[in-house]
Design a protein around this motif. Structure first.
Motif, mmCIF file in Angstrom:
data_model
loop_
_atom_site.group_PDB
_atom_site.id
_atom_site.type_symbol
_atom_site.label_atom_id
_atom_site.label_comp_id
_atom_site.label_asym_id
_atom_site.label_seq_id
_atom_site.Cartn_x
_atom_site.Cartn_y
_atom_site.Cartn_z
ATOM 1 N N ILE A 59 40.768 -50.485 -25.452
ATOM 2 C CA ILE A 59 42.077 -50.150 -26.005
ATOM 3 C C ILE A 59 43.165 -50.888 -25.240
ATOM 4 O O ILE A 59 43.232 -50.832 -24.010
ATOM 5 C CB ILE A 59 42.333 -48.630 -25.955
ATOM 6 N N GLU A 63 48.115 -49.257 -28.244
ATOM 7 C CA GLU A 63 47.265 -49.382 -29.425
ATOM 8 C C GLU A 63 46.884 -47.985 -29.932
ATOM 9 O O GLU A 63 46.635 -47.072 -29.148
ATOM 10 C CB GLU A 63 46.002 -50.187 -29.090
ATOM 11 N N THR A 64 46.836 -47.830 -31.252
ATOM 12 C CA THR A 64 46.504 -46.544 -31.861
ATOM 13 C C THR A 64 45.252 -46.677 -32.711
ATOM 14 O O THR A 64 44.774 -47.791 -32.979
ATOM 15 C CB THR A 64 47.661 -46.052 -32.762
ATOM 16 N N ASP A 67 45.947 -48.829 -35.625
ATOM 17 C CA ASP A 67 45.873 -50.273 -35.342
ATOM 18 C C ASP A 67 44.423 -50.753 -35.403
ATOM 19 O O ASP A 67 44.126 -51.810 -35.976
ATOM 20 C CB ASP A 67 46.456 -50.583 -33.952
ATOM 21 N N TYR A 100 44.959 -46.278 -22.796
ATOM 22 C CA TYR A 100 44.906 -47.689 -22.426
ATOM 23 C C TYR A 100 43.686 -47.919 -21.544
ATOM 24 O O TYR A 100 43.410 -47.166 -20.618
ATOM 25 C CB TYR A 100 46.197 -48.065 -21.678
#
Length: 118
Positions: A59, A63-64, A67, A100
């Motif tokens: 990740i 970022e999700t 995404d 993250y």
């Protein structure tokens, strides 16, 4: 008079036979055309074979799951929600938070065995 009536009846019978024969031939032609039309239509559709793959990703910052779905989801999934639900299930994620640097196993479909460009 009798002979005339007999000839008329025979002509009527002959016309009726021709009409029945014509109707039978036209029905056969219609059914044959329908069958051939279906063959042509089904033959013109390209058959696409897709394979399901899995990839471990890391990740990135901010970022999700959305995404990730935009990158790896394809038409085999009915919706973004369906794809995200599968990602969460595979990775045992309860909520929507990912971190993250976290590693996730993500599914994707491909017509080849190569990884998609990301």
């Amino acid at each position: 008079m009798n002979e005339r009536r007999i000839r008329q009846l025979e002509r009527r019978k002959e016309r009726r036979k021709r009409k029945i024969l014509f109707a039978a031939v036209m029905t056969g032609v219609f059914l044959l055309g329908l069958a051939c039309g279906r063959c042509i239509v089904s033959a013109s559709k390209p058959q696409r074979t897709s394979y399901k793959h899995y990839k471990i990703i890391r990740i990135a910052a901010n970022e999700t799951l959305w995404d990730i779905a935009n990158i790896y989801m394809s038409e085999e999934y009915g919706s973004v929600y369906e794809y995200i639900r599968e990602v969460k299930e595979i990775n045992s994620i309860n909520g929507c938070n990912i971190l993250y640097g976290q590693r996730l196993l993500v599914p994707y479909y491909s017509t080849e065995t190569e990884l998609p460009n990301t």
